[in-house]
Enzyme design. Sequence first.
Site, short mmCIF file in Angstrom:
data_model
loop_
_atom_site.label_atom_id
_atom_site.label_comp_id
_atom_site.label_asym_id
_atom_site.label_seq_id
_atom_site.Cartn_x
_atom_site.Cartn_y
_atom_site.Cartn_z
N HIS A 52 0.82 -1.21 0.00
CA HIS A 52 0.00 0.00 0.00
C HIS A 52 0.86 1.26 0.00
CE1 HIS A 52 0.63 -0.80 4.38
NE2 HIS A 52 0.91 0.49 4.36
N HIS B 87 5.64 5.58 -1.35
CA HIS B 87 6.50 4.41 -1.51
C HIS B 87 5.79 3.18 -0.96
CE1 HIS B 87 7.27 5.75 2.63
NE2 HIS B 87 7.47 4.48 2.90
#
Length: 247
Positions: free
Chosen positions: A98, A187
């Site tokens: 995620h 990220h």
Amino acid sequence: MFLLLTTIHCLDGKWLLDLQIGQTTRLRSFPHVDGNYALHVYIPIYISSPSKKELVAFLKKISSREPRLNVVDVDVPLNILCQNDEKLEQVTLGREFHISLGRTVPIRVHQIDSVVSMLRQKLQIQHQYWIDFNKWEVFVNDDHTRSFLSAEVVQGGLVEITKQIEVVNAIYRLHNLPEFYKDPRPHISLAWALGDIAHSLKKIVDEEMKCAVGKSLKKCIFSCKFKSIECKIGKKAYTICKISDGQ
């Protein structure tokens, strides 16, 4: 968080790795208080099969030089999984990752309906775009107790994700919740280690990337399509927006 139980045994001179995956609890950065629920807003990320092969090869190189790395959300050393490429790919990369669009923060039960309603209202109209993970980076958590090996978005998708973070920040402000970092760096994290080992791990990553220069002309670690925004409050998941494949 996943709990990984491992058994390593020898058969005809070959080391075999048996894995059993169970469910355990993700560690919070804040204490539990009755009536509070952990709120997390994020973009689900799945890695395609072709990309997994290249990522496995890179992770094996890093793990051979830094044995303290563990699989994210799994309490097992990465170098144990590196003994079996199939298990390494399955356990390390065969899960949902995620991109966080806001801090994971505690909210009160009476705030849940309002937060979910506003997220859906402000984020329901989204267009499909490509997310390019272009850069290997090392991040350290706020209290410097863990370091993370991550793939960062620095080009494709960065503008769109930044706008989504700004929307989530505005909703957090209205509910007196702490906003995201001032300069967000979208990220996903693939591995972690105890303590702040950012300097030594970054050096290893940079050296391995230099060795890879010339072997591949790819400028991107991997790419995927933005398909949805999800919100998890406690153990319950909410779909904020979903992009159909035809869009």
